[in-house]
Write an enzyme that holds these catalytic residues in place. Structure first.
Site, PDB file in Angstrom:
ATOM      1  N   GLY A  11      -4.101 -14.202  -1.595  1.00 45.35           N
ATOM      2  CA  GLY A  11      -3.539 -13.362  -0.553  1.00 45.35           C
ATOM      3  C   GLY A  11      -4.330 -13.478   0.735  1.00 45.35           C
ATOM      4  O   GLY A  11      -5.555 -13.560   0.715  1.00 45.35           O
ATOM      5  N   ARG A  72      -0.666 -19.863  -3.802  1.00 44.01           N
ATOM      6  CA  ARG A  72      -1.182 -19.829  -5.172  1.00 44.01           C
ATOM      7  C   ARG A  72      -0.750 -21.129  -5.860  1.00 44.01           C
ATOM      8  O   ARG A  72       0.335 -21.641  -5.605  1.00 44.01           O
ATOM      9  CB  ARG A  72      -0.658 -18.602  -5.904  1.00 44.01           C
ATOM     10  CG  ARG A  72      -1.010 -17.303  -5.168  1.00 44.01           C
ATOM     11  CD  ARG A  72      -0.648 -16.069  -5.973  1.00 44.01           C
ATOM     12  NE  ARG A  72      -0.793 -14.857  -5.189  1.00 44.01           N
ATOM     13  CZ  ARG A  72      -1.942 -14.223  -4.979  1.00 44.01           C
ATOM     14  NH1 ARG A  72      -3.063 -14.706  -5.516  1.00 44.01           N
ATOM     15  NH2 ARG A  72      -1.994 -13.126  -4.253  1.00 44.01           N
ATOM     16  N   ASP A 103     -10.811 -13.017  -6.225  1.00 42.24           N
ATOM     17  CA  ASP A 103     -11.223 -13.267  -7.602  1.00 42.24           C
ATOM     18  C   ASP A 103     -10.587 -14.517  -8.190  1.00 42.24           C
ATOM     19  O   ASP A 103     -11.270 -15.378  -8.761  1.00 42.24           O
ATOM     20  CB  ASP A 103     -10.878 -12.044  -8.456  1.00 42.24           C
ATOM     21  CG  ASP A 103     -11.225 -12.223  -9.920  1.00 42.24           C
ATOM     22  OD1 ASP A 103     -10.324 -12.626 -10.683  1.00 42.24           O
ATOM     23  OD2 ASP A 103     -12.378 -11.958 -10.292  1.00 42.24           O
ATOM     24  N   THR A 126     -10.586 -10.439   0.756  1.00 42.56           N
ATOM     25  CA  THR A 126      -9.465  -9.748   0.123  1.00 42.56           C
ATOM     26  C   THR A 126      -9.445  -8.319   0.625  1.00 42.56           C
ATOM     27  O   THR A 126     -10.500  -7.663   0.700  1.00 42.56           O
ATOM     28  CB  THR A 126      -9.572  -9.764  -1.410  1.00 42.56           C
ATOM     29  OG1 THR A 126      -8.621  -8.833  -1.951  1.00 42.56           O
ATOM     30  CG2 THR A 126     -10.956  -9.394  -1.896  1.00 42.56           C
ATOM     31  N   ASP A 128      -8.488  -5.828  -0.893  1.00 42.41           N
ATOM     32  CA  ASP A 128      -8.725  -4.887  -1.996  1.00 42.41           C
ATOM     33  C   ASP A 128     -10.197  -4.513  -2.163  1.00 42.41           C
ATOM     34  O   ASP A 128     -10.506  -3.523  -2.821  1.00 42.41           O
ATOM     35  CB  ASP A 128      -8.216  -5.473  -3.313  1.00 42.41           C
ATOM     36  CG  ASP A 128      -6.697  -5.538  -3.365  1.00 42.41           C
ATOM     37  OD1 ASP A 128      -6.047  -4.653  -2.783  1.00 42.41           O
ATOM     38  OD2 ASP A 128      -6.160  -6.483  -3.964  1.00 42.41           O
ATOM     39  N   ASP A 130     -12.476  -5.691  -4.038  1.00 46.23           N
ATOM     40  CA  ASP A 130     -12.766  -5.533  -5.468  1.00 46.23           C
ATOM     41  C   ASP A 130     -13.629  -6.662  -6.037  1.00 46.23           C
ATOM     42  O   ASP A 130     -13.628  -6.890  -7.252  1.00 46.23           O
ATOM     43  CB  ASP A 130     -11.465  -5.438  -6.261  1.00 46.23           C
ATOM     44  CG  ASP A 130     -10.551  -6.647  -6.066  1.00 46.23           C
ATOM     45  OD1 ASP A 130     -10.857  -7.505  -5.208  1.00 46.23           O
ATOM     46  OD2 ASP A 130      -9.526  -6.742  -6.762  1.00 46.23           O
ATOM     47  N   MET A 170      -1.759  -0.590  -0.870  1.00 47.16           N
ATOM     48  CA  MET A 170      -2.007  -1.667  -1.830  1.00 47.16           C
ATOM     49  C   MET A 170      -3.209  -1.345  -2.714  1.00 47.16           C
ATOM     50  O   MET A 170      -4.080  -0.570  -2.345  1.00 47.16           O
ATOM     51  CB  MET A 170      -2.212  -2.993  -1.098  1.00 47.16           C
ATOM     52  CG  MET A 170      -0.912  -3.622  -0.635  1.00 47.16           C
ATOM     53  SD  MET A 170      -1.154  -5.271   0.072  1.00 47.16           S
ATOM     54  CE  MET A 170       0.525  -5.882   0.005  1.00 47.16           C
ATOM     55  N   ARG A 172      -3.361  -2.923  -6.757  1.00 43.40           N
ATOM     56  CA  ARG A 172      -2.782  -2.966  -8.107  1.00 43.40           C
ATOM     57  C   ARG A 172      -3.800  -2.610  -9.180  1.00 43.40           C
ATOM     58  O   ARG A 172      -3.468  -1.975 -10.184  1.00 43.40           O
ATOM     59  CB  ARG A 172      -2.206  -4.356  -8.384  1.00 43.40           C
ATOM     60  CG  ARG A 172      -0.847  -4.599  -7.760  1.00 43.40           C
ATOM     61  CD  ARG A 172      -0.315  -5.961  -8.144  1.00 43.40           C
ATOM     62  NE  ARG A 172      -1.142  -7.044  -7.645  1.00 43.40           N
ATOM     63  CZ  ARG A 172      -0.957  -8.328  -7.936  1.00 43.40           C
ATOM     64  NH1 ARG A 172       0.019  -8.683  -8.746  1.00 43.40           N
ATOM     65  NH2 ARG A 172      -1.737  -9.256  -7.425  1.00 43.40           N
ATOM     66  N   ARG A 212      -0.880  29.361   1.907  1.00 43.22           N
ATOM     67  CA  ARG A 212      -1.823  29.879   2.895  1.00 43.22           C
ATOM     68  C   ARG A 212      -1.486  29.419   4.317  1.00 43.22           C
ATOM     69  O   ARG A 212      -2.271  29.612   5.239  1.00 43.22           O
ATOM     70  CB  ARG A 212      -3.251  29.499   2.529  1.00 43.22           C
ATOM     71  CG  ARG A 212      -3.661  28.064   2.729  1.00 43.22           C
ATOM     72  CD  ARG A 212      -5.200  27.925   2.591  1.00 43.22           C
ATOM     73  NE  ARG A 212      -5.673  26.631   3.001  1.00 43.22           N
ATOM     74  CZ  ARG A 212      -5.929  25.619   2.191  1.00 43.22           C
ATOM     75  NH1 ARG A 212      -5.737  25.768   0.886  1.00 43.22           N
ATOM     76  NH2 ARG A 212      -6.368  24.463   2.654  1.00 43.22           N
ATOM     77  N   GLN A 252      -0.286  -3.962   5.521  1.00 43.76           N
ATOM     78  CA  GLN A 252      -1.743  -3.844   5.468  1.00 43.76           C
ATOM     79  C   GLN A 252      -2.457  -5.192   5.554  1.00 43.76           C
ATOM     80  O   GLN A 252      -3.652  -5.247   5.843  1.00 43.76           O
ATOM     81  CB  GLN A 252      -2.158  -3.146   4.164  1.00 43.76           C
ATOM     82  CG  GLN A 252      -1.659  -1.731   4.051  1.00 43.76           C
ATOM     83  CD  GLN A 252      -1.557  -1.286   2.608  1.00 43.76           C
ATOM     84  OE1 GLN A 252      -2.495  -0.707   2.056  1.00 43.76           O
ATOM     85  NE2 GLN A 252      -0.426  -1.551   1.971  1.00 43.76           N
TER      86      GLN A 252
END
Length: 320
Positions: A11, A72, A103, A126, A128, A130, A170, A172, A212, A252
Site C-alpha cells: 500500500g 502486490r 510487513d 505504512t 498503519d 504496525d 483504516m 484491519r 447532561r 487516508q
C-alpha cells in the site's frame, strides 16, 4: 557497492516520494548509481526498471503516492518468481536493494536475501504504523492528520444536528490510527482490534453525555474492530439516537505528506543508503527514542508491535 536499486511495494503511504528522493540523492552524493524499479516486486521480476539521477527526484518531496508506483506480486511469493528477479539483478549489475514498504514487503525482501544473498535494507512505510522496531512509520502522521481534519469537520455538523457520528478509519489488524485520531479528536469512544469493547458501555456513555446536555458524540472505529455501519446500526437500535456513519477509506492514503513524514522519510532513506555502503545485508531502518536505528529484519518480522495501553486508557478518561 557501486549500484543500488530501490522499489516501493504494498500500500502507498504519504512520504514515500520523500524517501525515494533521499535514497537517490544520498546515493548520488556518495558516487553510487541508482536503479529505480517500477511497480514493486512485479517490476523487479519483469525488469521494469531504469536509472535514476538528481533530476529524477526533483519536485517530488511534497507529493503523495509514489513516482515508482506500487503493486502486490503473487509471483514474487514463489521461489521461481524471486529467481527471475535475481536474474535481473545480474543483468542490471545491482549490488544492493532498498525496499520501501510494510510487513509484506519486508517478508519478500527477507526471502529474497536468504535465497540469493543480495544485501537488502527495508524502510518502513505504512499508514498503519504496525511495524515492530520503529516508533513510527512513514505515512502514519499524515494519515492521522487526515482523520483529524475529517473529525473536526464532522464535529461541526454533528453539533448542528445533535447526532452521534461514527467515523471508520483504516486499520484491519491494528488500531494505531484510530487511537491517535480518537485521542487528538476528542472522541467519546475508540474501537480498535487490540481491545475488547462493549456496546452496552458505549451506549451508556452516549446517553449519559446527551442527558447532561452534550450536543453531539463522536465514535472512532478501526475497520478491523468492526464496520462503521454495523456500529451505527447497533447504537441506533439500542439508544434511539440518530447516527451517521463516515468511512474515510483510501482518503487516508492520499495527500501531501506532513512535515513530520517528510523529515522521517528523508532521514530513513538516507540511512538506508549508508547501511548498504557499510555492508549491511538484512536490515531495516527505524526510529527509537528519537534516533535513527538499524534493526535486523528477522527481529522486525518475528515480534509484534503493541498499542500504548496507557494512551488508550487516557482517551477513555478524557472522554467522560
Amino acid at each position: 557497492m557501486q549500484r543500488v536499486a530501490l522499489l516501493t511495494s504494498g500500500g502507498d503511504a504519504p512520504g514515500m516520494n520523500a524517501c525515494i528522493r533521499a535514497v537517490v540523492r544520498k546515493a548520488v552524493y556518495h558516487g553510487l548509481e541508482v536503479i529505480g524499479i517500477k511497480r514493486g516486486f512485479n517490476g523487479f521480476i519483469e525488469a521494469d526498471m531504469e536509472p535514476m539521477n538528481l533530476s529524477s527526484v526533483a519536485d517530488i518531496v511534497q507529493r503523495g503516492g509514489t513516482i515508482l508506483r506500487t503493486a502486490r506480486s503473487d509471483q514474487f511469493l514463489t521461489p521461481e518468481g524471486r529467481a527471475k528477479a535475481y536474474e535481473n539483478t545480474k543483468r542490471f549489475g545491482i549490488q544492493g536493494l532498498i525496499v520501501i514498504g510494510g510487513d509484506g514487503s519486508f517478508r519478500g525482501a527477507r526471502s529474497f536475501y536468504l535465497e540469493h544473498n543480495l544485501p537488502v535494507v527495508g524502510v518502513p512505510a505504512t499508514i498503519d504504523n504496525d511495524i515492530p522496531g520503529t516508533n513510527q512509520t512513514i505515512g502514519f502522521d499524515t494519515a492521522v492528520n487526515t482523520a483529524i481534519e475529517a473529525i473536526n469537520k464532522i464535529r461541526d455538523t454533528a453539533t448542528s444536528h445533535e447526532r452521534a457520528f461514527i467515523i471508520e478509519v483504516m486499520g484491519r489488524h491494528s488500531g494505531f490510527i484510530a487511537l491517535a485520531a480518537g485521542l487528538a479528536g476528542g472522541a467519546e469512544s475508540i474501537l480498535i482490534p487490540e481491545r475488547p469493547f462493549s456496546y452496552d458501555e458505549i451506549c451508556e456513555k452516549l446517553l449519559r453525555g446527551f442527558r447532561r446536555g452534550k450536543l453531539h458524540s463522536i465514535i472512532v472505529v478501526a475497520e478491523g474492530a468492526s464496520g462503521g455501519l454495523e456500529v451505527g446500526r447497533k447504537i441506533k437500535e439500542s439508544t434511539g439516537i440518530d447516527t451517521k456513519v463516515t468511512i474515510l477509506g483510501h482518503l487516508q492514503r492520499g495527500g501531501s505528506p506532513s512535515a513530520a513524514d517528510r523529515i522521517l522519510a528523508s532521514r530513513l532513506g538516507a540511512r538506508a543508503v549508508e547501511l548498504l555502503m557499510n555492508g549491511a545485508t538484512k536490515m531495516m531502518v527505524g526510529v527509537s527514542k528519537g534516533e535513527i536505528a538499524a534493526v535486523n529484519l528477522d527481529d522486525a518480522l518475528t515480534q509484534a508491535k503493541t498499542i500504548d495501553v496507557e494512551m488508550y486508557h487516557l482517551a477513555n478518561i478524557l472522554s467522560l
